[in-house]
Design a protein around this motif. Structure first.
Motif, PDB file in Angstrom:
ATOM      1  N   GLN A  54       0.857  -1.176   0.000  1.00 25.93           N
ATOM      2  CA  GLN A  54       0.000   0.000   0.000  1.00 25.93           C
ATOM      3  C   GLN A  54       0.892   1.224   0.000  1.00 25.93           C
ATOM      4  O   GLN A  54       1.992   1.201   0.543  1.00 25.93           O
ATOM      5  N   MET A  79      -8.106  -6.382  -2.399  1.00 29.04           N
ATOM      6  CA  MET A  79      -8.593  -5.735  -1.188  1.00 29.04           C
ATOM      7  C   MET A  79      -7.694  -6.112  -0.008  1.00 29.04           C
ATOM      8  O   MET A  79      -7.285  -7.269   0.122  1.00 29.04           O
ATOM      9  N   HIS A  80      -7.369  -5.133   0.828  1.00 27.13           N
ATOM     10  CA  HIS A  80      -6.600  -5.395   2.047  1.00 27.13           C
ATOM     11  C   HIS A  80      -7.399  -6.383   2.895  1.00 27.13           C
ATOM     12  O   HIS A  80      -8.622  -6.302   2.988  1.00 27.13           O
ATOM     13  N   TYR A  83     -10.294  -5.352   5.230  1.00 28.14           N
ATOM     14  CA  TYR A  83     -11.506  -4.874   4.568  1.00 28.14           C
ATOM     15  C   TYR A  83     -12.206  -6.006   3.833  1.00 28.14           C
ATOM     16  O   TYR A  83     -13.427  -6.008   3.709  1.00 28.14           O
ATOM     17  N   GLY A  88     -11.902  -2.940   9.779  1.00 27.52           N
ATOM     18  CA  GLY A  88     -11.537  -1.616   9.309  1.00 27.52           C
ATOM     19  C   GLY A  88     -12.302  -0.514  10.011  1.00 27.52           C
ATOM     20  O   GLY A  88     -12.168   0.653   9.692  1.00 27.52           O
ATOM     21  N   THR A  98     -19.540   0.218   6.045  1.00 28.72           N
ATOM     22  CA  THR A  98     -18.726   0.176   4.836  1.00 28.72           C
ATOM     23  C   THR A  98     -18.704  -1.240   4.301  1.00 28.72           C
ATOM     24  O   THR A  98     -18.075  -2.113   4.887  1.00 28.72           O
ATOM     25  N   LEU A 100     -17.612  -3.031   1.021  1.00 26.07           N
ATOM     26  CA  LEU A 100     -16.861  -2.782  -0.199  1.00 26.07           C
ATOM     27  C   LEU A 100     -17.152  -3.837  -1.257  1.00 26.07           C
ATOM     28  O   LEU A 100     -17.298  -5.015  -0.930  1.00 26.07           O
ATOM     29  N   CYS A 103     -15.897  -7.766  -1.184  1.00 26.11           N
ATOM     30  CA  CYS A 103     -15.585  -8.294   0.144  1.00 26.11           C
ATOM     31  C   CYS A 103     -16.294  -9.635   0.339  1.00 26.11           C
ATOM     32  O   CYS A 103     -17.244  -9.962  -0.375  1.00 26.11           O
ATOM     33  N   SER A 165      -9.295   6.695   0.135  1.00 31.66           N
ATOM     34  CA  SER A 165      -9.141   5.415   0.835  1.00 31.66           C
ATOM     35  C   SER A 165      -8.583   4.313  -0.066  1.00 31.66           C
ATOM     36  O   SER A 165      -8.467   3.183   0.375  1.00 31.66           O
ATOM     37  N   LYS A 168      -5.642   2.776   1.366  1.00 33.45           N
ATOM     38  CA  LYS A 168      -5.915   2.289   2.713  1.00 33.45           C
ATOM     39  C   LYS A 168      -6.630   0.941   2.624  1.00 33.45           C
ATOM     40  O   LYS A 168      -6.290   0.007   3.323  1.00 33.45           O
ATOM     41  N   ARG A 169      -7.594   0.844   1.721  1.00 36.81           N
ATOM     42  CA  ARG A 169      -8.432  -0.345   1.639  1.00 36.81           C
ATOM     43  C   ARG A 169      -7.941  -1.395   0.645  1.00 36.81           C
ATOM     44  O   ARG A 169      -8.387  -2.520   0.678  1.00 36.81           O
ATOM     45  N   TYR A 170      -7.059  -0.974  -0.246  1.00 41.28           N
ATOM     46  CA  TYR A 170      -6.593  -1.896  -1.282  1.00 41.28           C
ATOM     47  C   TYR A 170      -5.071  -1.929  -1.315  1.00 41.28           C
ATOM     48  O   TYR A 170      -4.417  -0.977  -0.933  1.00 41.28           O
TER      49      TYR A 170
END
Length: 190
Positions: A54, A79-80, A83, A88, A98, A100, A103, A165, A168-170
């Protein structure tokens, strides 16, 4: 790894020119002018890859843009893990609001959210059902499943990552295909 830092105003002209091209292109594409104040210069040997990572360290602005020189590459996003499984939230808890795309159990989570929105569930019922669903999820051992993959065609390839994000999220990675490659990445650090 050996690194060297130079103020952008003192950088070689070619780097300032690339920065100008990236600013102009991002302005045209996004309709907003980025205030890039950092450029990373990364060289990759033939067939070398940059693993999953990231660029979301504290203070990185919502726009990251790169220009490639040399060989072709493939960029992938996944995706992290936190998440992917629905974490998250504050303190690492569940992110109830949230959901995503991509997910685990996305459809089931959206169905629960619909019941909350329709009034069928109150907030407490929604959270209880969400926790129960989360506890039933079996997390795969390999969570690095690409959800987006695209080619970087070599010299002149320009890439823009946008979104507060996104990094942050991926996570993303780059696989070089063939000859050596140089990547100049501009970002804003606050």
């Amino acid at each position: 790894m050996k690194t060297q830092t130079t103020p952008l105003d003192d950088a070689p002209e070619v780097l300032r020119t690339v920065k100008g091209i990236l600013i102009e292109t991002v302005s045209q594409v996004l309709g907003r002018t980025p205030q890039f104040n950092e450029m990373l210069c990364i060289g990759n040997y033939p067939n070398m890859s940059m693993g999953w990572h990231q660029d979301g360290e504290r203070g990185v602005g919502p726009v990251v843009s790169s220009m490639s020189f040399g060989g072709e590459a493939v960029m992938k996003f996944c995706m992290h893990k936190k998440y992917l499984v629905g974490r998250g939230g504050k303190g690492g808890g569940y992110a109830y609001d949230t959901i995503l795309p991509g997910c685990l159990e996305e459809e089931a989570k959206r169905a629960l959210m619909a019941k909350l929105v329709s009034g069928e569930y109150n907030e407490k019922q929604y959270r209880e059902q969400f926790k129960a669903l989360m506890n039933s999820i079996k997390v795969p051992s390999n969570t690095k499943k690409p959800i987006l993959e695209f080619p970087l065609p070599g010299t002149g390839a320009l890439m823009i990552q946008f979104g507060p994000s996104l990094n942050k999220r991926y996570e993303h990675m780059v696989e070089n295909k063939g000859i050596a490659r140089l990547v100049l990445t501009c970002r804003t650090l606050e």
